[in-house]
Design a protein around this motif. Structure first.
Motif, PDB file in Angstrom:
ATOM      1  N   VAL A  33       0.836  -1.192   0.000  1.00 51.99           N
ATOM      2  CA  VAL A  33       0.000   0.000   0.000  1.00 51.99           C
ATOM      3  C   VAL A  33       0.871   1.242   0.000  1.00 51.99           C
ATOM      4  O   VAL A  33       1.832   1.346   0.759  1.00 51.99           O
ATOM      5  CB  VAL A  33      -0.927   0.011   1.223  1.00 51.99           C
ATOM      6  CG1 VAL A  33      -1.727   1.299   1.278  1.00 51.99           C
ATOM      7  CG2 VAL A  33      -1.859  -1.206   1.203  1.00 51.99           C
ATOM      8  N   ALA A  55      -3.939   6.823  -3.438  1.00 49.19           N
ATOM      9  CA  ALA A  55      -3.664   5.587  -2.713  1.00 49.19           C
ATOM     10  C   ALA A  55      -3.639   4.420  -3.686  1.00 49.19           C
ATOM     11  O   ALA A  55      -4.509   4.332  -4.551  1.00 49.19           O
ATOM     12  CB  ALA A  55      -4.710   5.363  -1.634  1.00 49.19           C
ATOM     13  N   SER A  56      -2.686   3.545  -3.531  1.00 59.38           N
ATOM     14  CA  SER A  56      -2.589   2.361  -4.370  1.00 59.38           C
ATOM     15  C   SER A  56      -2.312   1.143  -3.501  1.00 59.38           C
ATOM     16  O   SER A  56      -1.874   1.274  -2.352  1.00 59.38           O
ATOM     17  CB  SER A  56      -1.478   2.536  -5.404  1.00 59.38           C
ATOM     18  OG  SER A  56      -0.231   2.750  -4.767  1.00 59.38           O
ATOM     19  N   GLY A  57      -2.599  -0.019  -4.059  1.00 60.89           N
ATOM     20  CA  GLY A  57      -2.363  -1.250  -3.323  1.00 60.89           C
ATOM     21  C   GLY A  57      -3.467  -1.619  -2.361  1.00 60.89           C
ATOM     22  O   GLY A  57      -3.328  -2.553  -1.563  1.00 60.89           O
ATOM     23  N   LEU A  58      -4.576  -0.896  -2.400  1.00 65.93           N
ATOM     24  CA  LEU A  58      -5.733  -1.222  -1.569  1.00 65.93           C
ATOM     25  C   LEU A  58      -6.990  -0.944  -2.383  1.00 65.93           C
ATOM     26  O   LEU A  58      -6.927  -0.288  -3.420  1.00 65.93           O
ATOM     27  CB  LEU A  58      -5.746  -0.369  -0.286  1.00 65.93           C
ATOM     28  CG  LEU A  58      -6.164   1.107  -0.368  1.00 65.93           C
ATOM     29  CD1 LEU A  58      -6.458   1.645   1.024  1.00 65.93           C
ATOM     30  CD2 LEU A  58      -5.131   1.944  -1.047  1.00 65.93           C
ATOM     31  N   TYR A  63      -3.423   2.928   7.093  1.00 66.84           N
ATOM     32  CA  TYR A  63      -2.367   3.360   6.180  1.00 66.84           C
ATOM     33  C   TYR A  63      -2.247   4.880   6.170  1.00 66.84           C
ATOM     34  O   TYR A  63      -3.261   5.591   6.152  1.00 66.84           O
ATOM     35  CB  TYR A  63      -2.656   2.850   4.763  1.00 66.84           C
ATOM     36  CG  TYR A  63      -2.884   1.368   4.689  1.00 66.84           C
ATOM     37  CD1 TYR A  63      -4.158   0.849   4.467  1.00 66.84           C
ATOM     38  CD2 TYR A  63      -1.825   0.479   4.854  1.00 66.84           C
ATOM     39  CE1 TYR A  63      -4.368  -0.515   4.412  1.00 66.84           C
ATOM     40  CE2 TYR A  63      -2.033  -0.892   4.798  1.00 66.84           C
ATOM     41  CZ  TYR A  63      -3.304  -1.377   4.582  1.00 66.84           C
ATOM     42  OH  TYR A  63      -3.505  -2.736   4.529  1.00 66.84           O
TER      43      TYR A  63
END
Length: 126
Positions: free
Chosen positions: A2, A24-27, A115
């Motif tokens: 994330v 935001a990435s990875g979620l 996060y």
């Protein structure tokens, strides 16, 4: 993995405006409530605003009501904070955070956010 990344901070005169952005990435961005926090030198971190997964519920601390607007674009995994009528007391490092649950709740300011970004500095001169 994330990643949460803020941008848009800077130096502005009192009464001016800034727009903060967070990607935001990875979620699964659309499944989580998002929030902005800030921390001024020598002070504790405080929650500024929170938005539910759909944008249908938004919370603000009293000191920014009517001046700040939180919004999100789930298609672009982006969170924004439009800040108008800025005051010197708004000077702080601003952080974007993902809650991990889809709602904010009245107690969001003291709840756990999973996060966090690294922050973007906002400085308001008088």
């Amino acid at each position: 993995q994330v990643q949460v990344v803020e941008s848009g901070g800077g130096l502005v005169q009192a009464g001016g405006s800034l727009r903060l952005s967070c990607t935001a990435s990875g979620l699964t961005f659309a499944n989580t409530a998002m929030a902005w926090f800030r921390q001024a030198p020598g002070k504790e971190r405080e929650g500024v605003s929170c938005i539910s997964w759909s944008g249908g519920s938004r919370w603000y601390i009293d000191s920014v009501k009517g001046r700040f607007t939180i919004s999100r674009d789930n298609a672009k995994n982006t969170l924004s904070l439009q800040m108008n009528s800025l005051k010197p007391e708004d000077t702080a490092m601003y952080y974007c955070a993902a809650r991990g649950l889809d709602y904010c709740a009245p107690s969001w300011r003291t709840s756990v956010f999973k996060y966090w970004g690294q922050g973007t500095q906002v400085t308001v001169s008088s």
